[in-house]
Design a protein around this motif. Structure first.
Motif, mmCIF file in Angstrom:
data_model
loop_
_atom_site.group_PDB
_atom_site.id
_atom_site.type_symbol
_atom_site.label_atom_id
_atom_site.label_comp_id
_atom_site.label_asym_id
_atom_site.label_seq_id
_atom_site.Cartn_x
_atom_site.Cartn_y
_atom_site.Cartn_z
ATOM 1 N N GLY A 191 0.629 -1.282 0.173
ATOM 2 C CA GLY A 191 0.000 -0.129 -0.167
ATOM 3 C C GLY A 191 0.851 1.399 0.073
ATOM 4 N N THR B 191 2.753 -3.321 3.993
ATOM 5 C CA THR B 191 3.043 -4.103 3.108
ATOM 6 C C THR B 191 2.259 -5.447 3.989
ATOM 7 O OG1 THR B 191 5.307 -3.672 2.460
ATOM 8 C CG2 THR B 191 4.653 -5.731 2.127
ATOM 9 N N GLN C 96 -4.306 0.112 9.412
ATOM 10 C CA GLN C 96 -4.195 -0.696 8.010
ATOM 11 C C GLN C 96 -3.576 -1.777 8.120
ATOM 12 O OE1 GLN C 96 -3.134 2.599 8.716
ATOM 13 N NE2 GLN C 96 -1.546 3.337 7.410
ATOM 14 N N ALA D 34 -4.219 -3.488 -0.971
ATOM 15 C CA ALA D 34 -3.907 -2.556 0.031
ATOM 16 C C ALA D 34 -4.101 -1.063 -0.603
ATOM 17 C CB ALA D 34 -2.208 -2.625 0.487
ATOM 18 N N GLY D 35 -4.535 -0.293 -0.009
ATOM 19 C CA GLY D 35 -4.452 1.239 -0.800
ATOM 20 C C GLY D 35 -3.676 2.390 0.088
ATOM 21 N N TRP D 36 -3.954 3.589 0.184
ATOM 22 C CA TRP D 36 -3.147 4.452 0.845
ATOM 23 C C TRP D 36 -2.960 4.119 2.355
ATOM 24 C CZ3 TRP D 36 0.458 7.379 -0.563
ATOM 25 C CH2 TRP D 36 1.053 8.703 0.382
ATOM 26 N N ASP D 37 -3.945 3.779 3.032
ATOM 27 C CA ASP D 37 -3.982 3.526 4.574
ATOM 28 C C ASP D 37 -5.389 2.663 4.729
ATOM 29 O OD1 ASP D 37 -6.173 5.519 3.911
ATOM 30 O OD2 ASP D 37 -5.428 6.841 5.151
ATOM 31 N N SER E 108 -6.657 -1.576 3.776
ATOM 32 C CA SER E 108 -6.505 -2.984 3.563
ATOM 33 C C SER E 108 -7.681 -3.710 3.313
ATOM 34 C CB SER E 108 -5.509 -3.564 4.218
ATOM 35 O OG SER E 108 -4.392 -2.715 4.623
#
Length: 329
Positions: free
Chosen positions: A43, A47, A66, A91-94, A96
């Motif tokens: 992300g 990870t 996250q 996974a995105g910026w913050d 999951s």
């Protein structure tokens, strides 16, 4: 396992934090052989690793929970999250997500934009099951900047969170406690990838189309014909996208201010072939925010694009416009 690039929150699992990191061998991993690793996701600064025995591990940025460890402190080595039997991770910026073998969706992390839970919840610090307005199995999850897109095995696509480019065309589902929309005018959808503010769709009608912002040519100018069985992987960075065919050909389009299309020049709304010197076929690709990684059929790793944090595996911070082979220690 090798890792390089930004390690500002310990997301490389090396046991410490650093701004730029050249390729390093990660010794402290929760598996013995690569075949023990079933799935993984990277992300914005964290990870996730899913093992074949069902265990889930993570490291890195955790300010919004996250990592799913029931706290919000960063973790610099891979720590155990739990046993969830996930077969796929995102996974995105913050934020999951994970899908288990029964097609059930679990989510955790930031909910600032209502992308994973009800409005009153700001963060979810451990994986929780998410129920959608339809029945059926979840096939794939992808994250945009402030939203999550969920593809069902039935071909339906649901989008949760703040997603301005869908306003008007796709109304919020009535009676839902979340900001959720259904992309219901494209027919059956086979695969999906997500950029910062755009979606890339592979349709059952054997064509690739895009929805969303086109400020940087990240939406192809016309549907791209390709049979679903001939497409191996659909990928997207923030403002550039691409696909890998079963023949080993890679095509990329979108923004190119850092050479993320693997060449010099302007942005392109047409899928351009990625050319790597002395490489005839690619077996895997992955697109980061503004860079790309390819694995050749001979087992060599190539990187190109934005390199400010050592993303491309070389010591300097200059962008790379032509795919360069990464020298692993």
């Amino acid at each position: 396992m090798f890792a390089w690039g930004a390690n500002s929150h310990g997301q490389l699992g090396l046991g410490y934090s650093s701004e730029q990191q050249t390729p390093q061998f990660v010794t402290d991993v929760p598996f013995r052989e690569i075949r023990d690793l079933r799935c993984f996701a990277a992300g914005g600064g964290h990870t996730l690793l899913g093992l074949s025995d069902g265990r889930l591990y993570g490291c890195g940025w955790n300010n919004r929970g996250q990592l799913g460890m029931e706290h919000t402190q960063d973790v610099t080595r891979f720590g155990r999250i739990g046993e969830y039997e996930f077969v796929s991770l995102a996974a995105g910026w913050d934020v999951s997500a994970g899908i288990n073998g029964q097609g059930e969706l679990f989510v955790w992390g930031s909910n600032v934009w209502q992308q994973i839970a009800e409005p009153k919840v700001k963060l979810v610090i451990q994986p929780q099951k998410l129920t959608l307005p339809c029945k059926g199995l979840v096939q794939k999850v992808v994250f945009g900047l402030q939203y999550m897109a969920v593809l069902m095995e039935s071909g339906q696509l649901w989008v949760l969170g703040k997603c301005k480019f869908l306003d008007g065309q796709y109304p919020i589902v009535d009676g839902s406690h979340q900001t959720i929309r259904c992309v219901d005018d494209q027919g059956s959808i086979v695969d999906v990838a997500s950029g910062e503010n755009h979606l890339v769709l592979l349709l059952a009608t054997n064509r690739i189309v895009c929805l969303g912002s086109n400020k940087h040519s990240q939406c192809i100018d016309e549907p791209w014909p390709i049979a679903a069985q001939d497409l191996l992987k659909l990928e997207s960075g923030w403002t550039h996208s691409g696909f890998l065919s079963r023949s080993g050909e890679v095509r990329l389009w979108g923004r190119n201010n850092h050479g993320q299309l693997g060449r010099s020049g302007e942005a392109s709304s047409k899928p351009l072939p990625l050319e790597i010197q002395d490489v005839k076929a690619v077996s895997d690709i992955s697109l980061g925010s503004e860079h790309g990684v390819a694995l050749s059929s001979s087992g060599h790793v190539y990187c190109w694009g934005w390199n400010e944090h050592g993303n491309c595996g070389i010591e300097n911070m200059e962008s790379i416009t032509t795919p360069k082979c990464v020298e692993l220690p």
